[in-house]
Design a protein around this motif. Structure first.
Motif, PDB file in Angstrom:
ATOM      1  N   MET A   1       0.857  -1.178   0.000  1.00 21.28           N
ATOM      2  CA  MET A   1       0.000   0.000   0.000  1.00 21.28           C
ATOM      3  C   MET A   1       0.901   1.239   0.000  1.00 21.28           C
ATOM      4  N   ILE A   2       0.583   2.180  -0.847  1.00 22.79           N
ATOM      5  CA  ILE A   2       1.269   3.466  -0.909  1.00 22.79           C
ATOM      6  C   ILE A   2       0.356   4.499  -0.255  1.00 22.79           C
ATOM      7  N   ILE A   3       0.916   5.260   0.665  1.00 19.93           N
ATOM      8  CA  ILE A   3       0.144   6.297   1.352  1.00 19.93           C
ATOM      9  C   ILE A   3       0.823   7.637   1.121  1.00 19.93           C
ATOM     10  N   ASN A   4       0.043   8.596   0.647  1.00 18.67           N
ATOM     11  CA  ASN A   4       0.550   9.941   0.432  1.00 18.67           C
ATOM     12  C   ASN A   4      -0.191  10.905   1.360  1.00 18.67           C
ATOM     13  N   ASN A   5       0.580  11.617   2.164  1.00 20.67           N
ATOM     14  CA  ASN A   5       0.034  12.638   3.048  1.00 20.67           C
ATOM     15  C   ASN A   5       0.409  13.994   2.479  1.00 20.67           C
ATOM     16  N   LEU A   6      -0.575  14.841   2.307  1.00 22.75           N
ATOM     17  CA  LEU A   6      -0.352  16.170   1.753  1.00 22.75           C
ATOM     18  C   LEU A   6      -0.895  17.202   2.725  1.00 22.75           C
ATOM     19  N   LEU A   7      -0.040  18.129   3.131  1.00 25.36           N
ATOM     20  CA  LEU A   7      -0.439  19.233   3.986  1.00 25.36           C
ATOM     21  C   LEU A   7      -0.569  20.490   3.139  1.00 25.36           C
ATOM     22  N   LEU A   8      -1.640  21.235   3.354  1.00 24.99           N
ATOM     23  CA  LEU A   8      -1.883  22.462   2.601  1.00 24.99           C
ATOM     24  C   LEU A   8      -2.113  23.637   3.544  1.00 24.99           C
ATOM     25  N   LYS A   9      -1.412  24.719   3.282  1.00 20.80           N
ATOM     26  CA  LYS A   9      -1.656  25.982   3.978  1.00 20.80           C
ATOM     27  C   LYS A   9      -2.234  26.926   2.926  1.00 20.80           C
ATOM     28  N   LEU A  10      -3.410  27.441   3.181  1.00 24.59           N
ATOM     29  CA  LEU A  10      -4.103  28.259   2.197  1.00 24.59           C
ATOM     30  C   LEU A  10      -3.761  29.740   2.347  1.00 24.59           C
ATOM     31  N   LYS A  11      -3.885  30.464   1.248  1.00 28.11           N
ATOM     32  CA  LYS A  11      -3.665  31.913   1.268  1.00 28.11           C
ATOM     33  C   LYS A  11      -4.719  32.588   2.140  1.00 28.11           C
ATOM     34  N   ASP A  12      -5.968  32.254   1.892  1.00 28.98           N
ATOM     35  CA  ASP A  12      -7.097  32.763   2.678  1.00 28.98           C
ATOM     36  C   ASP A  12      -7.467  31.656   3.656  1.00 28.98           C
ATOM     37  N   LYS A  58      -4.606   6.782  -0.374  1.00 29.25           N
ATOM     38  CA  LYS A  58      -4.009   5.448  -0.400  1.00 29.25           C
ATOM     39  C   LYS A  58      -4.181   4.819  -1.777  1.00 29.25           C
ATOM     40  N   TYR A  59      -3.130   4.120  -2.200  1.00 35.29           N
ATOM     41  CA  TYR A  59      -3.067   3.473  -3.511  1.00 35.29           C
ATOM     42  C   TYR A  59      -2.488   2.075  -3.325  1.00 35.29           C
TER      43      TYR A  59
END
Length: 95
Positions: A1-12, A58-59
């Motif tokens: 299993m491939i796990i990708n964690n993505l963190l995002l900080k938004l402009k607004d 997850k993939y």
């Protein structure tokens, strides 16, 4: 299993804008066979170092993850996110 964690900080970083970005990300759910599982959470603790959104995807294989990256649904969502994101961080691993 491939796990990708993505963190995002938004402009607004308003609650409405965070909720909209979460909704857009969750819109990918069920639209790509290669995407096994998708979770999108919002941060409950604010601060200058905090990110607003955590996406966990997850993939089954790395090839599936690569296919996801170029899938038309992901590309469209990526266009929206690119317009609202200030910064991002990612960790991809095998589990």
């Amino acid at each position: 299993m491939i796990i990708n964690n993505l963190l995002l900080k938004l402009k607004d970083r308003s609650p409405q804008n965070i909720a909209r970005a979460r909704e857009v990300l969750l819109g990918m759910k069920g639209k790509m066979e290669v995407l096994v599982e998708l979770t999108v959470e919002t941060n409950i603790r604010s601060g200058p170092a905090a990110y607003d959104i955590l996406l966990i995807a997850k993939y089954n294989t790395m090839e599936d993850f690569e296919a996801y990256l170029i899938h038309p649904v992901h590309v469209e969502v990526g266009k929206y996110i690119a317009g609202v994101v200030e910064s991002s961080a990612s960790v991809c691993y095998r589990a």
